[in-house]
Design an enzyme around this catalytic site. Structure first.
Site, PDB file in Angstrom:
ATOM      1  N   SER A 180       0.835  -1.199   0.000  1.00 23.14           N
ATOM      2  CA  SER A 180       0.000   0.000   0.000  1.00 23.14           C
ATOM      3  C   SER A 180       0.866   1.244   0.000  1.00 23.14           C
ATOM      4  CB  SER A 180      -0.858  -0.015   1.270  1.00 23.14           C
ATOM      5  OG  SER A 180      -1.436   1.237   1.502  1.00 23.14           O
ATOM      6  N   TYR A 233      -1.158   0.322  10.153  1.00 23.55           N
ATOM      7  CA  TYR A 233      -1.331  -0.434   8.908  1.00 23.55           C
ATOM      8  C   TYR A 233      -0.153  -0.199   7.958  1.00 23.55           C
ATOM      9  CZ  TYR A 233      -3.519  -1.545   4.362  1.00 23.55           C
ATOM     10  OH  TYR A 233      -3.806  -2.039   3.108  1.00 23.55           O
ATOM     11  N   LYS A 274       2.638  -2.973   6.689  1.00 20.98           N
ATOM     12  CA  LYS A 274       2.914  -3.215   5.261  1.00 20.98           C
ATOM     13  C   LYS A 274       4.401  -2.976   4.967  1.00 20.98           C
ATOM     14  CE  LYS A 274      -1.155  -4.265   3.406  1.00 20.98           C
ATOM     15  NZ  LYS A 274      -1.376  -5.595   2.807  1.00 20.98           N
TER      16      LYS A 274
END
Lengths: 328, 328
Positions: free
Chosen positions: A127, A151, A155
């Site tokens: 991402s 998050y 990642k």
């Protein structure tokens, strides 16, 4: 060949498996076996001629990754993730699923590799949340990963593991950092980025949509069709040229909300545009203000990854893929 | 205040604890208690007036981090690591000590934080090995972390965890990426970078040293005294200005082997320089060729971190700290 899709029940996962089933091949080789897994039971795609395995599994559980890898898939897509909002709200769950789950897959592959040199292609769905502000005007392949969410941190860590495991020869991996997917199919949802899709998807079928930010907001987009194209391309290309830098910004379209609206006007006329209601939302304005506007995905472009070059193409892809060519 | 030093038995750890004992204070506050831990039993520093705890522990063992954190240290220095060569040779050990050990410390702090808001300062000793070639002419604070070793990967991952845990408020952390430490005290060792120290340290006491690379090789240096200074400074300064970017390139001296030799000549004369024997070593030449030459540590300089500005100063620090002012 045997293809494993982890996270096959999600929006991109479903589209990817449908594409794999329709193509019946990957990188010029016939897909003899397809294994689909997710926390929720994935749906079998239509029209696949080979063997299909549907499994529920949670990579973060002991033994789950080893069981999947024991079947020696040639290509492994890892799309499984707790999304950004949930990873921020539930710290432990985010790290368990997004970091420990991803790492356990890599460890399971490494242990198989140690036995006899098994070395699959691994495509990890990453991402642009690996980046955090302050941003330069254009974010290039050499910009630091300093995420502002858990998050994005998870990642970025899995990306670094993927690069190291690839460098050590345990597998041949690549991470692809997807743009904001637009037009997302389905219903309007609570995600802060939802309006980018809502203001096109809803008016195209005659429904109203809320625009909470200014027309001048600029962002980075690709269609679901392009996202699937990135994954399939990433599974097939020669990665040796990349050396140890395996984490790629995917191409996208840098466009404003005004660009979206103009494309909608061209495609569906003034009556569609009139369905967009401007209701400024300070919370969303503030969130979106922290997002990057433009990228320079030099490495990915050099490897042949391609996205849309206008919002007209993005709308066209949506109408073909989701609406069978029909609009309101 | 209570200060915990993890990795206290290593070269920098010993010098740091000696400095803390000599100062008797940190950030203007008296050090009432000092806990020293390592896999090997650390030595108690001389002249410390407060309470001292000496413990053997391995952070990667279940419960070890929790036991250390339960005593609620106000400042935690984490210097524990398996070095680069060992982390490359033993993949599992490197990840266990450098990644899982570091993460277990952060988790132990988070769990204490959840109880009552306990929020210590954490200073993590990182490395410029988080970077990998190809390099720009100058490596700045925004350059990507794309390491070419498992050690560098482990350090970069712990840095990212530190930034996320700090952003979430579980502790107030900072990572400092040390330059190559020169002059390392002790005997010549097998490390590829050893010659940078050997060609000064040995001639200063009348011994021969081998130079395996060309005079033109450029690298980034700071003295052990500066490294300790960085750690102490990192424990004391206000980090809020950094926001979520907690991983800092430390200042250093960009200098060539020729600069080292000239400084030795000025300090100890031609007879010292004559003790350097040129024996080119293709293996070392190749390794060193992949190292960065120069950095632009803007953030760290703005926070007041300072290193030596000449090899004369580096030699002076060594002669004062290791040789009680005497040379051959």
């Amino acid at each position: 060949m045997h293809v494993l899709v982890i996270g096959a029940a999600g929006m991109i996962g479903r589209k990817l498996t449908q594409r794999l089933a329709a193509d019946g091949a990957l990188d010029g080789r016939k897909i003899a076996e397809l294994t689909l897994t997710d926390i929720f039971e994935p749906t079998a795609p239509k029209g696949f001629g080979g063997k299909i395995n549907i499994e529920r599994s949670d990579l973060s559980r002991t033994g789950a990754a080893a069981a999947l890898v024991a079947k020696r898939p040639d290509v492994i897509f890892n799309l499984a993730a707790v999304v950004s909002g949930e990873a921020e709200a539930d710290f432990e769950k985010g790290y368990r699923i997004n970091l420990d789950g991803g790492r356990s897959l890599f460890e399971a592959i490494r242990l198989e590799n140690q036995k006899d040199g098994y070395r699959p292609r691994v495509v990890f769905c990453s991402s642009l949340a690996v980046f955090g502000p302050p941003f330069p005007k254009l974010i290039g392949d050499e910009f630091l990963t300093a995420p502002l969410t858990s998050y994005g941190t998870q990642k970025a860590i899995v990306e670094m593991l993927l690069a190291d495991y690839s460098r050590r020869g345990f597998f041949d991996g690549v991470s692809i950092r997807l743009p904001t997917i637009c037009i997302r199919p389905g219903k309007p949802n609570a995600a802060a980025s939802g309006f980018f899709s809502n203001i096109l998807r809803e008016p195209l079928v005659g429904l109203e949509a809320i625009l909470p930010v200014a027309d001048t907001v600029r962002h980075w987009f690709a269609s679901p069709r392009s996202a699937v194209g990135f994954l399939v391309h990433a599974a097939a290309i020669d990665l040796s040229y990349l050396g140890a830098r395996r984490n790629l910004i995917m191409p996208g379209l840098s466009a404003t909300v005004a660009d979206e609206i103009e494309a909608l006007r061209s495609f569906a006329g003034e009556k569609a545009v009139a369905l967009i209601k401007r209701v400024p939302d300070e919370r969303i304005i503030k969130i979106v203000d922290g997002w990057a506007e433009d990228y320079e995905p030099t490495l990915a472009l050099s490897l042949g990854f391609r996205a849309e070059s206008s919002f007209g193409e993005i709308i066209q892809a949506h109408v073909e893929d989701e609406l069978e060519g029909r609009t309101a």
